[in-house]
Design an enzyme around this catalytic site. Structure first.
Site, PDB file in Angstrom:
ATOM      1  N   SER A 291     -26.085  30.193  67.093  1.00  0.00           N
ATOM      2  CA  SER A 291     -26.875  30.825  66.032  1.00  0.00           C
ATOM      3  C   SER A 291     -26.185  32.045  65.422  1.00  0.00           C
ATOM      4  CB  SER A 291     -28.264  31.208  66.564  1.00  0.00           C
ATOM      5  OG  SER A 291     -29.001  30.043  66.820  1.00  0.00           O
TER       6      SER A 291
ATOM      7  N   LYS B  12     -39.920  30.359  74.406  1.00  0.00           N
ATOM      8  CA  LYS B  12     -40.685  29.906  73.238  1.00  0.00           C
ATOM      9  C   LYS B  12     -42.198  29.970  73.454  1.00  0.00           C
ATOM     10  CE  LYS B  12     -37.121  26.931  71.266  1.00  0.00           C
ATOM     11  NZ  LYS B  12     -36.801  25.657  70.602  1.00  0.00           N
TER      12      LYS B  12
ATOM     13  N   ASP C 209     -38.615  24.411  64.206  1.00  0.00           N
ATOM     14  CA  ASP C 209     -37.876  23.283  64.789  1.00  0.00           C
ATOM     15  C   ASP C 209     -38.281  21.950  64.141  1.00  0.00           C
ATOM     16  OD1 ASP C 209     -36.233  24.583  66.646  1.00  0.00           O
ATOM     17  OD2 ASP C 209     -37.780  24.588  68.195  1.00  0.00           O
TER      18      ASP C 209
ATOM     19  N   ALA D 144     -41.805  13.607  74.990  1.00  0.00           N
ATOM     20  CA  ALA D 144     -43.000  14.369  74.591  1.00  0.00           C
ATOM     21  C   ALA D 144     -42.874  15.821  75.055  1.00  0.00           C
ATOM     22  CB  ALA D 144     -44.247  13.709  75.177  1.00  0.00           C
ATOM     23  N   GLY D 145     -41.651  16.341  75.068  1.00  0.00           N
ATOM     24  CA  GLY D 145     -41.433  17.731  75.474  1.00  0.00           C
ATOM     25  C   GLY D 145     -41.628  18.682  74.307  1.00  0.00           C
ATOM     26  N   GLY D 146     -41.075  19.886  74.441  1.00  0.00           N
ATOM     27  CA  GLY D 146     -41.273  20.927  73.432  1.00  0.00           C
ATOM     28  C   GLY D 146     -40.776  20.516  72.059  1.00  0.00           C
TER      29      GLY D 146
ATOM     30  N   TYR E 227     -27.098  17.305  69.753  1.00  0.00           N
ATOM     31  CA  TYR E 227     -25.888  17.471  68.933  1.00  0.00           C
ATOM     32  C   TYR E 227     -24.653  17.791  69.771  1.00  0.00           C
ATOM     33  CZ  TYR E 227     -27.152  22.461  68.981  1.00  0.00           C
ATOM     34  OH  TYR E 227     -27.495  23.737  69.359  1.00  0.00           O
TER      35      TYR E 227
ATOM     36  N   GLY F 299     -28.355  15.291  65.774  1.00  0.00           N
ATOM     37  CA  GLY F 299     -29.179  16.493  65.932  1.00  0.00           C
ATOM     38  C   GLY F 299     -28.658  17.758  65.262  1.00  0.00           C
TER      39      GLY F 299
HETATM   40  P1  NAP Z   1     -38.219  19.514  77.282  1.00  0.00           P
HETATM   41  O1  NAP Z   1     -39.394  20.235  76.743  1.00  0.00           O
HETATM   42  O2  NAP Z   1     -37.712  19.845  78.624  1.00  0.00           O
HETATM   43  O3  NAP Z   1     -38.565  17.924  77.208  1.00  0.00           O
HETATM   44  C1  NAP Z   1     -37.674  16.975  77.746  1.00  0.00           C
HETATM   45  C2  NAP Z   1     -38.161  15.567  77.410  1.00  0.00           C
HETATM   46  O4  NAP Z   1     -37.173  14.633  77.864  1.00  0.00           O
HETATM   47  C3  NAP Z   1     -39.453  15.179  78.108  1.00  0.00           C
HETATM   48  O5  NAP Z   1     -40.139  14.248  77.312  1.00  0.00           O
HETATM   49  C4  NAP Z   1     -38.937  14.504  79.386  1.00  0.00           C
HETATM   50  O6  NAP Z   1     -39.858  13.593  79.951  1.00  0.00           O
HETATM   51  C5  NAP Z   1     -37.743  13.758  78.850  1.00  0.00           C
HETATM   52  N1  NAP Z   1     -36.714  13.460  79.836  1.00  0.00           N
HETATM   53  C6  NAP Z   1     -35.807  14.333  80.361  1.00  0.00           C
HETATM   54  N2  NAP Z   1     -34.992  13.698  81.224  1.00  0.00           N
HETATM   55  C7  NAP Z   1     -35.409  12.396  81.262  1.00  0.00           C
HETATM   56  C8  NAP Z   1     -34.989  11.241  81.963  1.00  0.00           C
HETATM   57  N3  NAP Z   1     -33.946  11.284  82.806  1.00  0.00           N
HETATM   58  N4  NAP Z   1     -35.630  10.062  81.741  1.00  0.00           N
HETATM   59  C9  NAP Z   1     -36.665  10.012  80.869  1.00  0.00           C
HETATM   60  N5  NAP Z   1     -37.115  11.070  80.178  1.00  0.00           N
HETATM   61  C10 NAP Z   1     -36.500  12.251  80.370  1.00  0.00           C
HETATM   62  O7  NAP Z   1     -36.950  19.679  76.313  1.00  0.00           O
HETATM   63  P2  NAP Z   1     -36.939  19.896  74.714  1.00  0.00           P
HETATM   64  O8  NAP Z   1     -36.862  21.346  74.418  1.00  0.00           O
HETATM   65  O9  NAP Z   1     -38.050  19.094  74.126  1.00  0.00           O
HETATM   66  O10 NAP Z   1     -35.508  19.283  74.318  1.00  0.00           O
HETATM   67  C11 NAP Z   1     -35.287  17.882  74.353  1.00  0.00           C
HETATM   68  C12 NAP Z   1     -33.930  17.531  73.741  1.00  0.00           C
HETATM   69  O11 NAP Z   1     -33.902  17.922  72.371  1.00  0.00           O
HETATM   70  C13 NAP Z   1     -32.748  18.223  74.409  1.00  0.00           C
HETATM   71  O12 NAP Z   1     -31.672  17.308  74.472  1.00  0.00           O
HETATM   72  C14 NAP Z   1     -32.395  19.350  73.460  1.00  0.00           C
HETATM   73  O13 NAP Z   1     -31.028  19.690  73.487  1.00  0.00           O
HETATM   74  C15 NAP Z   1     -32.747  18.697  72.118  1.00  0.00           C
HETATM   75  N6  NAP Z   1     -33.087  19.720  71.097  1.00  0.00           N
HETATM   76  C16 NAP Z   1     -32.318  19.752  69.973  1.00  0.00           C
HETATM   77  C17 NAP Z   1     -32.594  20.685  68.995  1.00  0.00           C
HETATM   78  C18 NAP Z   1     -31.757  20.714  67.745  1.00  0.00           C
HETATM   79  O14 NAP Z   1     -31.798  21.740  67.033  1.00  0.00           O
HETATM   80  N7  NAP Z   1     -31.057  19.662  67.433  1.00  0.00           N
HETATM   81  C19 NAP Z   1     -33.678  21.589  69.153  1.00  0.00           C
HETATM   82  C20 NAP Z   1     -34.451  21.505  70.326  1.00  0.00           C
HETATM   83  C21 NAP Z   1     -34.141  20.557  71.297  1.00  0.00           C
HETATM   84  P3  NAP Z   1     -41.013  14.091  80.991  1.00  0.00           P
HETATM   85  O15 NAP Z   1     -42.113  14.688  80.152  1.00  0.00           O
HETATM   86  O16 NAP Z   1     -41.435  12.846  81.671  1.00  0.00           O
HETATM   87  O17 NAP Z   1     -40.356  15.107  81.902  1.00  0.00           O
END
Ligand code: NAP
Length: 289
Positions: free
Chosen positions: A29, A78, A114, A140-142, A233, A254
């Site tokens: 950033s 967050k 986001d 279904a995470g953040g 990404y 991404g």
């Molecule tokens: P988070 O809140 O920790 O959520 C993670 C998600 O992935 C949950 O749905 C989790 O399922 C699932 N998951 C993780 N490991 C898994 C596995 N081995 N098998 C099946 N499901 C799995 O994380 P987040 O903040 O949402 O981020 C998620 C992704 O988005 C990351 O890769 C992050 O780098 C990317 N991201 C990118 C940007 C961007 O600007 N491009 C911004 C934010 C995030 P459960 O609910 O079952 O645990």
């Protein structure tokens, strides 16, 4: 950006901005936002603050006291940052997370850019019309919460959410059920949903560095011509996207989400359009170096 370049511009009118997180030293950033300030001629400087969870309240007091104009918030703050803000935008409230703070004369207002950043990127880079589309969201995470919120405003035909923990998918579908046709399905139904989908989005961390051989679904489930989108990404083109491309899908990585979440923040802070192309160029160069 080097310190010398930043130093050239700093004077008594320079406005401060930054990002907080823990860890934070990997963040792209600062280079992206300082490029944006340089490009637009705005007298601002953006830096990274390593803030631990026990110092969040002190940090907010510091922002007010020092008149720091804008802050981005990343993992793990967050959610806990919300307790120290004066106001929270309705979207961020519904998503349940804040990634951008605007300091309006000492009043700290929280936003979430986001999801809207993701949707702007998806429309610009892959699919301009989301209305009437069948969309599958894996995870279904953040990040998924912000994305489902923003997609709901685009009149899709249907959003189908699948997640390893089904309860979390159900909870997310329920949060936005009044805004769009949304369903939560178990992973066993994912193949069916993907076969019908116009857009399939991986919001999980499956395939992210260093586990780059992992894929969230079998790309053979995708319709040729459909959009395969990945929030990851690092790498820029995940295994999921490589396989989807071989299947004849349009692919969307991404990086655009990262650029555009920052672009929206820049616009909220400065009231000026963000120089998106320059921001992308800087981040891409940093990622490839
Ligand atoms: P988070 O809140 O920790 O959520 C993670 C998600 O992935 C949950 O749905 C989790 O399922 C699932 N998951 C993780 N490991 C898994 C596995 N081995 N098998 C099946 N499901 C799995 O994380 P987040 O903040 O949402 O981020 C998620 C992704 O988005 C990351 O890769 C992050 O780098 C990317 N991201 C990118 C940007 C961007 O600007 N491009 C911004 C934010 C995030 P459960 O609910 O079952 O645990």
């Amino acid at each position: 950006m080097t310190i010398v370049e930043a130093g050239n511009r700093i004077d008594s009118n320079t406005i401060l901005y930054g990002v907080i997180g823990n860890p934070i030293r990997h963040s792209k950033s600062p280079i992206m936002m300082n490029r944006a300030f340089r490009e637009t001629g705005i007298n601002g400087v953006y830096t990274a603050f390593h803030i631990t969870s026990d110092r969040i309240k002190d940090f907010a007091a510091g922002v007010r006291a020092m008149g720091i104009r804008g802050i981005n918030v990343t993992i793990p703050h967050k959610l806990d940052i919300m307790a120290v803000l004066d106001d929270i935008d309705a979207g961020a409230q519904a998503i349940g997370a804040v990634n951008t703070i605007v300091n309006d004369d000492g009043k700290l207002i929280g936003y979430n850019t986001d999801g809207i950043g993701y949707v702007r990127s998806l429309k610009e880079e892959a699919e301009p019309v989301l209305a009437g589309k069948r969309i599958v969201v894996i995870g279904a995470g953040g990040a998924a919460r912000g994305i489902v919120y923003a997609l709901s405003a685009e009149q899709p035909a249907r959003i189908t959410i699948a997640n390893r923990s089904l309860d979390r998918a159900k909870e997310l579908a329920n949060t936005f059920k009044d805004k769009a046709e949304i369903e939560a399905v178990a992973n066993e139904s994912l193949q069916d949903a993907c076969q019908q989908a116009d857009i399939v989005i991986n919001t999980t961390s499956i395939g992210m560095y260093p586990n780059m051989d992992a894929v969230p679904i079998d790309a053979q489930w995708l319709k040729p011509g459909a959009v395969a989108s990945d929030l990851i990404y690092n790498p820029l083109k995940t295994k999921f996207l490589q396989q989807a491309e071989q299947r004849g899908c349009r692919i969307h990585g991404g990086l655009g989400m990262f650029i555009n979440q920052g672009a929206f923040a820049f616009e909220y802070w400065t009231g000026r359009p963000a120089p998106v192309a320059a921001m992308r160029e800087t981040v891409l160069a940093a990622l490839q170096s």
